[in-house]
Enzyme design. Structure first.
Site, PDB file in Angstrom:
ATOM      1  N   ASP A 158       0.651  -1.444   0.156  1.00 25.14           N
ATOM      2  CA  ASP A 158       0.184   0.023  -0.321  1.00 25.14           C
ATOM      3  C   ASP A 158       0.770   1.299   0.117  1.00 25.14           C
ATOM      4  O   ASP A 158       2.703   1.046   0.193  1.00 25.14           O
ATOM      5  CB  ASP A 158      -1.025   0.020   1.025  1.00 25.14           C
ATOM      6  CG  ASP A 158      -0.219   0.363   2.649  1.00 25.14           C
ATOM      7  OD1 ASP A 158       1.048  -0.418   2.127  1.00 25.14           O
ATOM      8  OD2 ASP A 158      -0.875   0.908   3.482  1.00 25.14           O
ATOM      9  N   GLU A 192      -0.504  -1.200   5.789  1.00 24.05           N
ATOM     10  CA  GLU A 192       0.732   0.031   6.575  1.00 24.05           C
ATOM     11  C   GLU A 192       0.862   1.108   6.868  1.00 24.05           C
ATOM     12  O   GLU A 192       0.906   1.522   7.440  1.00 24.05           O
ATOM     13  CB  GLU A 192       2.699  -0.716   5.864  1.00 24.05           C
ATOM     14  CG  GLU A 192       3.410  -0.739   7.231  1.00 24.05           C
ATOM     15  CD  GLU A 192       4.298   1.492   7.139  1.00 24.05           C
ATOM     16  OE1 GLU A 192       5.081   1.548   7.388  1.00 24.05           O
ATOM     17  OE2 GLU A 192       3.385   1.479   5.976  1.00 24.05           O
TER      18      GLU A 192
END
Length: 485
Positions: free
Chosen positions: A111, A176
């Site tokens: 991400d 994350e």
């Protein structure tokens, strides 16, 4: 390339040759991954779909190399505004399960932070663009490039039909940047299953402190985030009607926040430094050896002057001493114009970066007692409340561990130099989670240069770092296997 013992040297030479030959393919693959807008920060359904697509693309890439892959469903996330969004699945993958070999587990994330060209990017952030050997794109260095570098290393061994020297496992997530939602529970759940055979854990989600000299990271700071609220009433006042007859919440809050540090950045809370690990001679030497050009660092930071004058002092205060930062005030008038308001309730926000061996609950008590004391000195009739809203532990590794030695040797082989042994002043909770739950050695092996601009406009990874980083992981596999024997 310096020469490790043969026949390893011959094998590495072949692997490095393969990587040089296929580097354009590696860059093309990074381009395909960067093109997926896997933004985990903006809570928008179509971005969550992109995140899931990113995880599926990565899982397919691993399967093509012969890895067995599970996409672990983590359910959904309830947001404060009431909407429910799916959490992207986490990849648990493995390649090889030879009991005679060590098992290395790689952690990464796919991400990214939000990015638009209107933010000040020179190119479209989701179109990987190469300029002068720099590969610009959101996620190029944080963290799609390093994840692909690990895959490139595996791919080279497979393409050459060479036996992988280690068993490899992966845990790759897609949340994350948004706080690794639900990841800790997954790690706990899999402790005695997926992670039971793991010997070493590698994280590559940081940067060097130099543009050309590699680094190994052996520690990160923790973080305690506090709010301090001062309330007179739940409505604002007019300063013409009430100014001069009230104890104003804003004046109380500014006094409280101003009492936390002195002008040299020293934290004034009694006892806060009591549990900071003492500085050893051995540690002091590590700072002296680090490649940091202070003038260049100051200029690139666009800061007139730092609080300290030497490289050693600056690095120590970034990495091994606590710091306190004031972040903002809710309820204050902060828009353009001249509104003559007295806020009835204000909330200040500050945080303390923790270092070994500070204790979070002790710090919480020290902060609360100190602010209560300062507030009592003001004889204010207002209400004050202090809360710790977030607590994350610091992490420190043993640099004498096998895998730190293996990484040093691999760096020497690929880059012909000793690495900078550094810490990171920020907080990376996953390292501490792995260390505490799985209780295995955690290594941080960064690939990106200091100027990569993670989270910023024009994020990039240098082609050189990406390709040589892929070689570094391949050399690391061999060194770990050799040391494990």
């Amino acid at each position: 390339m310096s020469s490790p013992s043969s026949p390893q040297a011959g094998l590495l030479e072949k692997v490095f040759w393969y990587m040089d030959l296929h580097q354009d393919e590696f860059v093309q693959k990074l381009k395909e991954w960067v093109a997926i807008e896997s933004d985990s920060i903006q809570p928008v359904p179509h971005l969550r779909q992109e995140l899931s697509r990113m995880m599926a693309v990565a899982a397919e890439e691993l399967r093509r190399l012969g890895a067995s892959v599970d996409l672990e469903d983590l359910g959904s996330q309830q947001l404060p505004d009431g909407q429910t969004l799916p959490i992207p699945p986490v990849i648990l993958g493995e390649l090889g399960n030879d009991p005679g070999k060590p098992t290395v587990c790689f952690y990464g994330h796919l991400d990214v932070q939000p990015a638009t060209q209107a933010d000040g990017w020179l190119t479209d952030p989701y179109t990987l663009t190469e300029v002068d050997g720099k590969l610009y794109g959101r996620g190029a260095t944080d963290n799609k490039g390093p994840v692909l570098a690990w895959i490139n290393a595996m791919r080279a061994f497979r393409a050459l039909e060479e036996d992988l020297p280690v068993n490899i496992k992966f845990i790759i997530e897609g949340m994350e940047e948004a706080g690794s939602v639900a990841l800790e529970e997954l790690v706990r759940r899999e402790k005695d299953r997926f992670f039971s055979s793991v010997d070493y854990i590698v994280i590559s989600d940081n940067l060097w402190v130099s543009q050309r000299r590699p680094a190994l990271i052996y520690g990160t700071r923790g973080n305690c985030y506090f709010t301090v609220e001062v309330t007179c009433r739940d409505q604002d006042f007019h300063s013409g009607t009430f100014g001069g007859i009230l104890q104003e919440p804003m004046a109380d809050l500014v006094a409280l926040l101003g009492s936390l540090t002195d002008s040299a950045g020293h934290i004034l809370i009694p006892g806060i430094y009591d549990h900071v690990a003492p500085l050893t001679e051995e540690e002091k030497e590590l700072y002296g050896a680090i490649d940091l050009d202070l003038e260049e660092y100051r200029n690139s930071s666009r800061v007139k002057k730092f609080l300290f004058d030497t490289k050693e002092e600056i690095l120590m205060h970034l990495w091994r001493y606590p710091s306190l930062s004031i972040h903002g005030i809710e309820g204050a008038f902060d828009e353009p114009g001249t509104k003559t308001v007295i806020p009835g309730r204000v909330l200040g926000k500050f945080s303390i970066r923790l270092v070994p061996h500070m204790n979070m609950s002790v710090v919480e008590k020290q902060v609360q007692q100190y602010l209560q004391y300062i507030f009592s000195q003001r004889n204010s009739s207002n209400q004050m409340a202090v809360s710790m809203v977030l607590g994350l532990h610091p992490w420190i590794a043993d640099i004498k561990d096998h895998q730190y030695l293996a990484a040093k040797r691999a760096i020497k082989t690929v880059f012909g130099t000793e690495p900078d042994m550094i810490r990171d002043g920020s907080t990376i909770p996953i390292a501490k989670i792995f260390q505490d739950i799985i209780q295995k050695s955690v290594l941080m092996l960064p690939l990106g240069a200091v100027d990569d601009g993670e989270h910023s406009q024009n994020e990039k990874i240098n082609r050189w770092n990406y390709i040589e980083g892929s070689k570094l992981f391949a050399a690391f596999f061999l060194e770990v296997a050799q040391l494990h024997e």
